[in-house]
Write a protein that holds these residues in place. Structure first.
Motif, short mmCIF file in Angstrom:
data_model
loop_
_atom_site.label_atom_id
_atom_site.label_comp_id
_atom_site.label_asym_id
_atom_site.label_seq_id
_atom_site.Cartn_x
_atom_site.Cartn_y
_atom_site.Cartn_z
N ASN A 80 33.02 84.68 45.04
CA ASN A 80 32.77 85.97 44.41
C ASN A 80 33.17 87.13 45.30
O ASN A 80 33.67 88.15 44.80
CB ASN A 80 31.31 86.07 43.96
CG ASN A 80 31.15 85.44 42.60
OD1 ASN A 80 31.46 86.07 41.59
ND2 ASN A 80 30.73 84.18 42.55
N TYR B 25 37.15 87.11 44.82
CA TYR B 25 37.59 87.63 43.52
C TYR B 25 37.32 89.15 43.43
O TYR B 25 38.18 89.92 43.02
CB TYR B 25 36.87 86.93 42.37
CG TYR B 25 37.43 85.58 41.97
CD1 TYR B 25 38.70 85.48 41.42
CD2 TYR B 25 36.70 84.41 42.12
CE1 TYR B 25 39.23 84.24 41.04
CE2 TYR B 25 37.21 83.18 41.74
CZ TYR B 25 38.48 83.09 41.19
OH TYR B 25 38.98 81.88 40.82
N VAL C 237 40.13 92.26 43.14
CA VAL C 237 40.20 93.08 41.92
C VAL C 237 39.90 94.55 42.23
O VAL C 237 40.48 95.44 41.62
CB VAL C 237 39.22 92.51 40.87
CG1 VAL C 237 39.03 93.48 39.73
CG2 VAL C 237 39.74 91.17 40.36
N VAL D 135 41.22 75.94 45.84
CA VAL D 135 41.10 74.99 44.73
C VAL D 135 41.19 75.71 43.38
O VAL D 135 40.36 76.58 43.08
CB VAL D 135 39.75 74.23 44.82
CG1 VAL D 135 39.59 73.29 43.64
CG2 VAL D 135 39.65 73.48 46.14
N PRO D 136 42.18 75.36 42.54
CA PRO D 136 42.23 75.94 41.20
C PRO D 136 40.94 75.61 40.44
O PRO D 136 40.53 74.44 40.42
CB PRO D 136 43.44 75.24 40.54
CG PRO D 136 44.25 74.72 41.68
CD PRO D 136 43.27 74.40 42.78
N PRO D 137 40.29 76.62 39.84
CA PRO D 137 39.00 76.39 39.17
C PRO D 137 39.01 75.21 38.20
O PRO D 137 38.04 74.45 38.13
CB PRO D 137 38.75 77.71 38.44
CG PRO D 137 39.54 78.74 39.19
CD PRO D 137 40.68 78.04 39.83
N ALA D 138 40.11 75.02 37.48
CA ALA D 138 40.17 73.95 36.48
C ALA D 138 39.90 72.57 37.09
O ALA D 138 39.43 71.67 36.40
CB ALA D 138 41.53 73.95 35.77
N LEU E 149 37.66 71.65 39.00
CA LEU E 149 36.23 71.33 39.10
C LEU E 149 35.68 70.68 37.84
O LEU E 149 34.60 70.11 37.86
CB LEU E 149 35.41 72.61 39.34
CG LEU E 149 35.75 73.46 40.54
CD1 LEU E 149 34.69 74.52 40.71
CD2 LEU E 149 35.85 72.61 41.79
N SER E 150 36.41 70.84 36.76
CA SER E 150 35.88 70.42 35.46
C SER E 150 36.47 69.09 35.02
O SER E 150 37.64 68.81 35.25
CB SER E 150 36.21 71.49 34.42
OG SER E 150 35.88 71.04 33.12
N LEU F 35 39.65 73.35 28.12
CA LEU F 35 39.11 74.51 28.82
C LEU F 35 39.57 75.82 28.17
O LEU F 35 38.78 76.74 27.98
CB LEU F 35 39.56 74.51 30.29
CG LEU F 35 38.93 73.44 31.19
CD1 LEU F 35 39.56 73.48 32.57
CD2 LEU F 35 37.42 73.63 31.29
N ARG F 36 40.88 75.87 27.83
CA ARG F 36 41.38 77.10 27.20
C ARG F 36 40.71 77.35 25.86
O ARG F 36 40.37 78.48 25.52
CB ARG F 36 42.90 77.02 27.04
CG ARG F 36 43.64 77.16 28.36
CD ARG F 36 45.14 77.35 28.17
NE ARG F 36 45.81 76.20 27.58
CZ ARG F 36 46.26 75.15 28.26
NH1 ARG F 36 46.12 75.09 29.57
NH2 ARG F 36 46.86 74.16 27.64
N LEU G 206 36.41 77.75 26.85
CA LEU G 206 35.82 78.65 27.85
C LEU G 206 36.61 79.91 28.12
O LEU G 206 36.09 80.86 28.69
CB LEU G 206 35.64 77.90 29.18
CG LEU G 206 34.69 76.70 29.16
CD1 LEU G 206 34.66 76.02 30.52
CD2 LEU G 206 33.28 77.15 28.78
N LEU G 207 37.93 79.90 27.77
CA LEU G 207 38.74 81.08 28.12
C LEU G 207 38.34 82.26 27.24
O LEU G 207 38.15 83.35 27.74
CB LEU G 207 40.23 80.77 27.96
CG LEU G 207 41.18 81.77 28.61
CD1 LEU G 207 41.00 81.82 30.12
CD2 LEU G 207 42.64 81.40 28.32
#
Lengths: 325, 325
Positions: A130, A133, A137, A307-310, A312-313, A320-321, A324-325
């Motif tokens: 966090n 990110y 931003v 690590v790409p967030p995807a 983890l799932s 996912l798209r 959750l997107l």
């Protein structure tokens, strides 16, 4: 099925075993311990308990080993050692020593062709993500991290080292007024004392002088002297019944500005009944990621930042798209 | 220097230009518009303004193009078209049509060898990331997303279509009591009406009947009928002075359980003075990531789920580990 090994069976190791039961694509393949394996009785009798010294023989039976030892002495030695044989995940949390630990694990992984994911948990871990990110931003802004309300193991240990203290529990508590100033976009400069208070629940040894113990606690350098500290003397019974849990949590905030002065606040917070069980749940999600990275041919030491967030799932990109997107 | 092009110069395009000024490793290389380029006067006279139809000629002068059009008609056409020449980033936010948009952009990118990052912003975007991370860490749990308090462009447009309405602004407001129930770990089932209220500020045309307008708004299907809606009639002057901003924000929460019933709450929230400026800031950070992915030889369509967090930051791995982990 991703075959997971657990090295070390304290609070964290037990938490990993519990978390694995919530993830149907993974299974506990073995628990490694430095104790006599016969002395360790698991609820699930199907999971082998093995001496840590025999781990290398399990090289082909394990996809990822989760190291559940402590950061002070266990992990600096165990994570690089096990990375010679396994993809590894640990929760190394001594911030100042992360660069050295990263290097040691990276060297071992690159020699063996394994993946090492270090400093996984919530801080370091989800809180770090966090901070990253939010900072990317809102480059023009200020970060704040508050911890608590929660039990600090290190500070509880410090209390127990005071002469006359039989047992103790320390809670770290964020100062509500400081949090509100950050949320209001004031971007305050906050001293150590302004950010957190410390509340201690202490059981005295028979005959110990409470005034002397309280004074010694409140003036202890590094641990308590820089904080507003409250000391409560309670019975052993009350400590056992009222302070048995290991709750924790905290807040990561970034307050920033864009354009000609538009203000923005990003806030992330955790409120956790069980610090070790939550940390274990993060470790398990990242064990899945370590396995995928290894399957893709990656090797070397990585952190949550890499690590790409995807990964983890257990869900596919399409799922996912859509969900959750 | 990463050379960024902006396609479309509305609120979002202006926000991207402002965000680029906060990121010293990037520069605005050109603004592309469908209008007559001469009609568009930028504050910074050094940035070329070019007709969008001439974009292909800029192929070698641009590293990443950020598409700042709308999701209804602009992006479904422009993002795949521009992906034939450029690495592209967009904020496509029509959730139901993401799979089709992903496919169109993916095909274009794979043919051209470019990277496309779609649905970048805060929802979809940062909120999606938080749903993914929280769900991976707490597989046994429940997700909640609340929006607001903020201006909904779609609902404001719907108000303006009511006969007798001269101008209007609609705020979406999360119901505080519902948020508190989620935070308390109740895992409630919440109806549409229980999650959000809608507050409308309406300027009437001369002679319009307020009772009829209010009735028409409150019973409008999809937009207002399922919500507790409040309508305030105000003057044009008040709308201009009190409701000129485009604030927004919201909350993503996941409430979950581990072990033998330990409860955990993960909460992420945004409080934004300017919805378009914040979205633009997210787009710019992901433009950096798109550039890095392209430099590594990646191609195809991706979303925030596929991007390693470190790629958003100008800092090196060492710097990130030392400062933020």
């Amino acid at each position: 099925m991703i075959r997971i090994a657990i090295a070390g069976y304290g609070n964290l190791g037990r938490g990993v075993l519990a978390a694995l039961r919530q993830n149907p694509d993974m299974q506990a393949a073995a628990v490694f311990t430095r104790r006599n394996p016969a002395s360790l009785v698991l609820e699930d009798k199907n999971i082998p308990v093995v001496s840590l010294s025999e781990a290398p023989a399990w090289k082909d039976k394990i996809d990822v080993m989760i190291l559940c030892g402590g950061s002070a002495t266990d992990l600096p030695e165990q994570t690089p050692a096990m990375a010679q044989y396994f993809n590894v995940v640990d929760s190394f949390d001594t911030h100042a020593r992360i660069p050295a630990h990263f290097k040691a694990v990276d060297d071992a992984c690159k020699q063996a062709g394994t993946v090492g994911l270090i400093s996984v948990g919530w801080d370091p871990g989800l809180f770090s993500l966090n901070r990253l990110y939010a900072g990317a931003v809102l480059p023009q802004g200020k970060d704040y991290t508050f911890w608590g309300k929660g039990v600090s193991q290190g500070h509880s240990d410090a209390l127990r080292r005071v002469k006359g203290v039989k047992d103790a529990r320390q809670y770290t508590i964020p100062v509500a007024a400081a949090l509100e100033r950050v949320r209001a976009g004031e971007n305050p400069e906050l001293s150590t004392r302004q950010k957190h208070t410390r509340e201690c629940f202490v059981v005295l040894e028979p005959g110990a002088d409470p005034a002397r113990v309280e004074q010694e606690i409140k003036t202890m350098p590094n641990y308590f002297a820089d904080y507003d500290t409250t000391v409560h003397f309670i019975s052993e019974e009350e400590l056992r019944t009222e302070h048995a849990g290991i709750p924790h949590g905290g807040f990561v905030l970034r307050s920033g500005v864009t354009g000609k002065g538009s203000k923005h606040l990003i806030e992330y917070s955790l409120k956790l009944d069980s610090n070790p069980e939550f940390t274990s749940s993060v470790l398990v999600a990242y064990a899945r990621a370590a396995h995928r990275l290894a399957q893709e041919g990656a090797c070397g030491c990585k952190t949550v930042f890499d690590v790409p967030p995807a990964y983890l799932s257990p869900k596919s990109g399409e799922e996912l798209r859509a969900a959750l997107l």
